[in-house]
Design an enzyme around this catalytic site. Structure first.
Site, PDB file in Angstrom:
ATOM      1  N   CYS A 108       0.831  -1.207   0.000  1.00  0.00           N
ATOM      2  CA  CYS A 108       0.000   0.000   0.000  1.00  0.00           C
ATOM      3  C   CYS A 108       0.871   1.266   0.000  1.00  0.00           C
ATOM      4  O   CYS A 108       1.524   1.548  -0.994  1.00  0.00           O
ATOM      5  CB  CYS A 108      -0.985  -0.032   1.162  1.00  0.00           C
ATOM      6  SG  CYS A 108      -2.334   1.159   1.001  1.00  0.00           S
ATOM      7  N   HIS A 193      -3.954  -4.981  -0.160  1.00  0.00           N
ATOM      8  CA  HIS A 193      -3.661  -5.549   1.161  1.00  0.00           C
ATOM      9  C   HIS A 193      -3.698  -7.071   1.137  1.00  0.00           C
ATOM     10  O   HIS A 193      -4.767  -7.671   1.263  1.00  0.00           O
ATOM     11  CB  HIS A 193      -4.672  -5.030   2.186  1.00  0.00           C
ATOM     12  CG  HIS A 193      -4.507  -3.582   2.504  1.00  0.00           C
ATOM     13  ND1 HIS A 193      -3.609  -3.119   3.446  1.00  0.00           N
ATOM     14  CD2 HIS A 193      -5.109  -2.486   1.990  1.00  0.00           C
ATOM     15  CE1 HIS A 193      -3.672  -1.801   3.511  1.00  0.00           C
ATOM     16  NE2 HIS A 193      -4.570  -1.384   2.624  1.00  0.00           N
ATOM     17  N   GLU A 195      -2.765  -8.918   3.457  1.00  0.00           N
ATOM     18  CA  GLU A 195      -3.051  -9.352   4.826  1.00  0.00           C
ATOM     19  C   GLU A 195      -4.508  -9.100   5.205  1.00  0.00           C
ATOM     20  O   GLU A 195      -4.887  -9.186   6.375  1.00  0.00           O
ATOM     21  CB  GLU A 195      -2.144  -8.620   5.815  1.00  0.00           C
ATOM     22  CG  GLU A 195      -2.567  -7.208   6.204  1.00  0.00           C
ATOM     23  CD  GLU A 195      -2.565  -6.188   5.075  1.00  0.00           C
ATOM     24  OE1 GLU A 195      -3.248  -5.158   5.214  1.00  0.00           O
ATOM     25  OE2 GLU A 195      -1.886  -6.415   4.057  1.00  0.00           O
TER      26      GLU A 195
END
Length: 252
Positions: A108, A193, A195
């Protein structure tokens, strides 16, 4: 004082400092040591590293390259964070100084800072990417991944052509840059993202790719002469630790 509603312009430009940890801390593990630079890191990033046994040291947004080197990492992860990447030029400087010495993975905001450090440019999106269902195409495989995103800036695709970067992923909606890799050094990044929590888990494999990059780098690359020279200089000059370095070392 210039204002935007109830918020000053300076506050808008200082978002990373306001969301980053102010002191270093560790999350011990038995495997690779990862320095996680916190520009506003999501807990999910730390969790993904911990789940893989990594020995993680989380450091503040304004950590210097020498402070990172003294932690002797196997790899560096540049976290997500808020705002305009050009508001944190010191981070770009640090990344550029570490590039080529250690494997790097940017997520990001970390992706945008990595791009700037490599000579590319960033710009504000007309419509930011928000939500958990953004389709991203991996150019090498042609596969489409559903991703979680929350950002208002992007890497300018034409600026990448003048660097040693290669575009690896694009957004299937607006064709903006979603992933980069360095063509000479062990370093890559994604705009979305991997995660994600909550969100799709399609891209968690990128953490495994990062760790494999570290393994390959250690197998193929001895300690660089630059790192050896830095270590020698550190022993000769024995500089007094800065308050921030003391905090970093205290985390170990």
């Amino acid at each position: 004082m210039e204002m935007m509603g109830d918020t000053t312009i300076e506050e808008l430009r200082n978002q990373v400092a306001r969301t980053s940890t102010s002191t270093a801390y560790s999350s011990p593990g038995s495997k690779e040591r990862i320095v996680l630079v916190d520009y506003g890191a999501k807990t999910g990033i730390l969790r993904e590293l911990n789940n893989r046994g990594c020995d993680v040291v989380v450091v503040p947004h304004n950590v210097t390259s020498d402070e990172v080197r003294r932690l002797n990492p196997d790899g560096i992860l540049l976290s997500n964070g808020p705002g305009d990447p050009k508001d944190v030029p010191y981070a770009v400087k640090t990344i550029s100084e570490l590039l080529g010495e250690y494997p790097i993975f940017g997520i990001c905001l970390g992706h945008q800072l990595f791009a700037l450090a490599c000579g590319a440019d960033t710009e504000k999106l007309k419509f930011g990417h928000r939500g958990g269902n953004h389709p991203v195409k991996e150019l090498e495989s042609g596969r489409c991944y559903i991703t979680s995103q929350n950002h208002g800036f992007t890497v300018n695709d034409s600026s990448v052509e003048k660097t040693e970067l290669e575009v690896t992923h694009i957004n299937n909606n607006d064709k903006t840059v979603e992933g980069l890799k360095h063509t000479r050094y062990p370093a890559f990044s994604v705009q979305y993202h991997p995660e994600a929590a909550p969100g799709p888990l399609d891209s968690s494999y990128l953490f495994d790719r990062f760790l494999q990059m570290i393994t390959d780098h250690k197998a193929n690359t001895p300690v660089s002469s630059r790192q050896a020279q830095l270590a020698a200089n550190a022993r000769i000059t024995a500089p007094k630790p800065t308050p921030q370095l003391a905090a970093v070392k205290g985390a170990l």
